[in-house]
Design a protein around this motif. Sequence first.
Motif, PDB file in Angstrom:
ATOM      1  N   PRO A   1       0.828  -1.206   0.000  1.00  0.00           N
ATOM      2  CA  PRO A   1       0.000   0.000   0.000  1.00  0.00           C
ATOM      3  C   PRO A   1       0.865   1.261   0.000  1.00  0.00           C
ATOM      4  N   ARG A   2       0.307   2.355  -0.548  1.00  0.00           N
ATOM      5  CA  ARG A   2       1.059   3.601  -0.613  1.00  0.00           C
ATOM      6  C   ARG A   2       1.352   4.154   0.775  1.00  0.00           C
ATOM      7  N   ILE A   3       0.377   4.000   1.693  1.00  0.00           N
ATOM      8  CA  ILE A   3       0.571   4.471   3.068  1.00  0.00           C
ATOM      9  C   ILE A   3       0.835   3.258   3.942  1.00  0.00           C
ATOM     10  N   LYS A   4       1.936   3.307   4.649  1.00  0.00           N
ATOM     11  CA  LYS A   4       2.322   2.171   5.485  1.00  0.00           C
ATOM     12  C   LYS A   4       1.244   1.889   6.533  1.00  0.00           C
ATOM     13  N   PRO A   5       0.818   0.626   6.674  1.00  0.00           N
ATOM     14  CA  PRO A   5      -0.206   0.304   7.678  1.00  0.00           C
ATOM     15  C   PRO A   5       0.311   0.509   9.102  1.00  0.00           C
ATOM     16  N   ASP A   6      -0.609   0.806   9.989  1.00  0.00           N
ATOM     17  CA  ASP A   6      -0.268   0.978  11.405  1.00  0.00           C
ATOM     18  C   ASP A   6      -0.238  -0.345  12.151  1.00  0.00           C
ATOM     19  N   TRP A   7      -0.934  -1.334  11.620  1.00  0.00           N
ATOM     20  CA  TRP A   7      -0.986  -2.626  12.307  1.00  0.00           C
ATOM     21  C   TRP A   7      -1.342  -3.731  11.323  1.00  0.00           C
ATOM     22  N   VAL A   8      -1.091  -4.933  11.738  1.00  0.00           N
ATOM     23  CA  VAL A   8      -1.457  -6.123  10.973  1.00  0.00           C
ATOM     24  C   VAL A   8      -2.140  -7.100  11.922  1.00  0.00           C
ATOM     25  N   CYS A   9      -2.992  -7.951  11.384  1.00  0.00           N
ATOM     26  CA  CYS A   9      -3.633  -8.962  12.233  1.00  0.00           C
ATOM     27  C   CYS A   9      -3.921 -10.200  11.405  1.00  0.00           C
ATOM     28  N   ALA A  10      -4.047 -11.307  12.082  1.00  0.00           N
ATOM     29  CA  ALA A  10      -4.334 -12.594  11.441  1.00  0.00           C
ATOM     30  C   ALA A  10      -5.354 -13.343  12.282  1.00  0.00           C
ATOM     31  N   LEU A  11      -6.262 -14.027  11.588  1.00  0.00           N
ATOM     32  CA  LEU A  11      -7.355 -14.732  12.249  1.00  0.00           C
ATOM     33  C   LEU A  11      -7.249 -16.224  11.964  1.00  0.00           C
ATOM     34  N   GLU A  12      -7.324 -17.026  13.019  1.00  0.00           N
ATOM     35  CA  GLU A  12      -7.272 -18.485  12.877  1.00  0.00           C
ATOM     36  C   GLU A  12      -8.427 -19.107  13.663  1.00  0.00           C
ATOM     37  N   TRP A  13      -8.908 -20.240  13.172  1.00  0.00           N
ATOM     38  CA  TRP A  13      -9.981 -20.960  13.845  1.00  0.00           C
ATOM     39  C   TRP A  13      -9.388 -21.965  14.819  1.00  0.00           C
ATOM     40  N   VAL A  14      -9.875 -21.922  16.037  1.00  0.00           N
ATOM     41  CA  VAL A  14      -9.414 -22.858  17.063  1.00  0.00           C
ATOM     42  C   VAL A  14     -10.102 -24.196  16.830  1.00  0.00           C
ATOM     43  N   PRO A  15      -9.347 -25.290  16.719  1.00  0.00           N
ATOM     44  CA  PRO A  15      -9.975 -26.588  16.416  1.00  0.00           C
ATOM     45  C   PRO A  15     -10.772 -27.135  17.594  1.00  0.00           C
ATOM     46  N   ARG A  16     -11.834 -27.826  17.237  1.00  0.00           N
ATOM     47  CA  ARG A  16     -12.689 -28.466  18.234  1.00  0.00           C
ATOM     48  C   ARG A  16     -12.115 -29.821  18.592  1.00  0.00           C
ATOM     49  N   GLN A  17     -12.023 -30.105  19.881  1.00  0.00           N
ATOM     50  CA  GLN A  17     -11.498 -31.391  20.325  1.00  0.00           C
ATOM     51  C   GLN A  17     -12.584 -32.465  20.268  1.00  0.00           C
ATOM     52  N   ASN A  18     -12.167 -33.703  20.434  1.00  0.00           N
ATOM     53  CA  ASN A  18     -13.115 -34.814  20.378  1.00  0.00           C
ATOM     54  C   ASN A  18     -14.179 -34.684  21.463  1.00  0.00           C
ATOM     55  N   THR A  19     -15.347 -35.205  21.172  1.00  0.00           N
ATOM     56  CA  THR A  19     -16.486 -35.107  22.072  1.00  0.00           C
ATOM     57  C   THR A  19     -16.288 -35.990  23.308  1.00  0.00           C
ATOM     58  N   HIS A  20     -16.733 -35.460  24.464  1.00  0.00           N
ATOM     59  CA  HIS A  20     -16.651 -36.198  25.730  1.00  0.00           C
ATOM     60  C   HIS A  20     -18.023 -36.252  26.391  1.00  0.00           C
ATOM     61  N   LEU A  21     -18.175 -37.209  27.297  1.00  0.00           N
ATOM     62  CA  LEU A  21     -19.421 -37.396  28.043  1.00  0.00           C
ATOM     63  C   LEU A  21     -19.219 -36.920  29.477  1.00  0.00           C
ATOM     64  N   PRO A  22     -19.941 -35.898  29.941  1.00  0.00           N
ATOM     65  CA  PRO A  22     -19.817 -35.461  31.334  1.00  0.00           C
ATOM     66  C   PRO A  22     -20.467 -36.463  32.274  1.00  0.00           C
TER      67      PRO A  22
ATOM     68  N   VAL B   1     -23.405 -34.387  25.731  1.00  0.00           N
ATOM     69  CA  VAL B   1     -21.957 -34.485  25.537  1.00  0.00           C
ATOM     70  C   VAL B   1     -21.400 -33.064  25.493  1.00  0.00           C
ATOM     71  N   TYR B   2     -20.065 -32.963  25.507  1.00  0.00           N
ATOM     72  CA  TYR B   2     -19.478 -31.626  25.352  1.00  0.00           C
ATOM     73  C   TYR B   2     -18.258 -31.679  24.452  1.00  0.00           C
ATOM     74  N   SER B   3     -18.054 -30.578  23.733  1.00  0.00           N
ATOM     75  CA  SER B   3     -16.895 -30.399  22.862  1.00  0.00           C
ATOM     76  C   SER B   3     -16.079 -29.235  23.392  1.00  0.00           C
ATOM     77  N   ARG B   4     -14.765 -29.398  23.426  1.00  0.00           N
ATOM     78  CA  ARG B   4     -13.894 -28.379  24.020  1.00  0.00           C
ATOM     79  C   ARG B   4     -13.124 -27.610  22.951  1.00  0.00           C
ATOM     80  N   PHE B   5     -13.087 -26.290  23.114  1.00  0.00           N
ATOM     81  CA  PHE B   5     -12.209 -25.404  22.358  1.00  0.00           C
ATOM     82  C   PHE B   5     -11.285 -24.728  23.366  1.00  0.00           C
TER      83      PHE B   5
END
Length: 767
Positions: free
Chosen positions: A652-673, A751-755
């Motif tokens: 870009p012509r004007i230098k950015p003030d910040w950068v960011c990145a977005l990632e999805w947190v994976p869902r762990q296997n299902t458990h039974l409480p 059941v429950y799934s953990r992130f």
Amino acid sequence: MNYQSGDEFLQDMPLILAGPILKHVEPESVTVWVALKLPCQVELKVYDTTNDGTVIGNSLLEGRRSTVALGKSLHVVAVTARLTQRECLSSDRIYAYDLQFTQQTSQTQQTLQQALLSNRFASVNISYFAHQKPTFVLSPLHLEDLRIVHGSCRKPHGHGFDALPILDCLIEETANQPRLRPHQLFLTGDQIYGDDVAEPLLWASTMLGDALLSWEEQLPVVQKQATDVAYYKPKQLPPGYRAEVVTHQAGFTAGLDNKHAKVASHLLSLGEYYASYLLTWSPMCWPAAFPKGREIAGTGKPSRQWNRQVRTMQQFIHTLWKVRRALANIPVYNIFDDHDVSDDWNLNQAWCLRVLGRPLGQRSVQNALLAYAVFQAWGNTPHQFAAGTSGEKLLAAAQDWSASQGMDTAAYDAIARYLGMPPTNPHTGLPEFVKDGSVFILKRHPEALTWHYTVQSHCHEVIVLDTRTWRGYPVDKKTTAPPMLLCPQAFERQVFLPLQQASRMQTTLLIAPTNLFGLQVIDWIHHWQLERDQVFSTDVGDAWNINLGALAQFLTILFEQRHQVVVLSGDIHYSSAVRMSYATTDPNSRTKSVLIQLTASALKNEETITRILHTRLKDWLLPEKVRHWIGWSHPPNMVERKARLFRRQPQPRIKPDWVCALEWVPRQNTHLPDFGANLPWLLTPQEKAKNYKWRWLQRLMFWKSPRFQDGREVVGFNNLALVQFELTANASYKVIQDLYWFSSWYPTQIVYSRFQSELVHNESLWK
């Protein structure tokens, strides 16, 4: 029971119609909300306990307040108890509370247990202890002991089992363990549905509302000819036959694009909105039996639909006792989203002009917002309803409006003023706007209540945003253009000032009813529909990242004050976790921040598309990838850069003030409480027979198997979220969201799934 025989109906009801619901809790004060059938002075006492909550001790806080007469047989109060001695309530202790009711006419007194019972309801349990008093705990001193529950979007006739009763299981399992017991519940939108209402629910709401108010509202309509009617009573607009009036007289947009079924039973009257809250939170006001489909809708498809919806309602009612007990035993905080009023509420300027420019649309929005104020906001911010405040004036105006049977125009105007309804231009008949910087906002009276608020404890702060009534509509674009979800002055009041004024807690949580970030395929759909100007079919403009300038401003303000933020959100009928890593580009003052968005939706509104997203099919066909943006702070803006072309894209012509990145947190296997396997409370006898009949077939359906259902990105079945924090070996915190849902391979099993994700910046996303 027939609602039309009002006296007989009321005799069968206990004094308490709904509640008690525990609301705002602080070390110096405790607020409890309750709805009654008679006017009373309500006294609240809070007690210390010993022996892990089993033995009641001394009274520590006391308070009393008289009910507000919303109708002849509907009296509501949020009573606050305050310290009677110097010692404040403390963490890691179990407290109990009790209520006493003194009827204003006869001076008859009733205890909480007496007020809960009637001939029809001979046994009611709202406690987890033998002493039968509701209990609660304050938030802990240390973040790693904090337990927060959140959820959204609870439509009574939505598909699947209601997930909110799972909260009762969570509390019951840990009721005598203050560090493990859930400490707060945040309901982040769509507690009721003004649109998309089941026909049996509208039938019950209309009958119940009229019976409790003891008068029928005159709903205004536009007279095209002198011979046209000027008013409708709620009963003149029966279930299933409101689409034309709601779409063309009220102007609501939920019925556009051939979606008339969404508004065929839309709520309109004040009594209907009041009744919906009672029916959603308590089993007390539901009829003992519903009429058959042939009695209401004749024969054929309408009759079958009515009977099908009745069966769904009966299943919903069957577990309401667990919802009621849970809400009495945990501090409950709410904020509205669109469906608490109607779909697309304040979505864009076009919606405001269309709906608020019509008498029936304006009346319906005001009715919904008044119901929200009394049933939800009063307990969220009890200080706004203290003596001499706008809230107290609103309650007085609500009483006058009901006492006049909806004829006191001064009371109606006062209600509009304190709710923040925009005035109507006398020349155009349209709502008035004022400029706020480069955007228009709805004009409001200076005395209007505010719906945003902050909750603080020793270890955390929760900033609850109002993203519906402070929207900024672009001045130089079409009226359907996506708005700023927070206008400039709303950014100042709701985000900047609370962050600046609050002391630095161990963590900051924000409640954003609408998502900051969602699935990329949804973004594609929204942008495609925006280009075609079809913004009402999928709520284009409700997501933060449709208006990138507003999102950039939000991130800039947020990360100038905090470097670790957790956002709790709902709205979109699936649950997930995403992490944004953010860094400034100035080499002399490079700072790194992280934001984790935890979404929990829906409590009861799963759909076919969310069930597909829930599975591994989504991972295989359309996995979510890391997304990158560059951004500027003055003026705020951000541009997405494709990950593959990141290095080859022109700078870009004007230098950015910040950068960011977005990632999805994976869902762990299902458990039974521990509490998830045996659920004798879940099914009605009819549903038990149906479940047993088809149980053998479940094993033959591969798409219902645990392996196929264990997707990696979202939970798409009805669910409830429990959020907690864990201290890691490197002295940083890990945030964990456990999502509890009913399994598809054995539907009567929880059941429950953990992130989980560390609250640290992820450097690897730029490599």
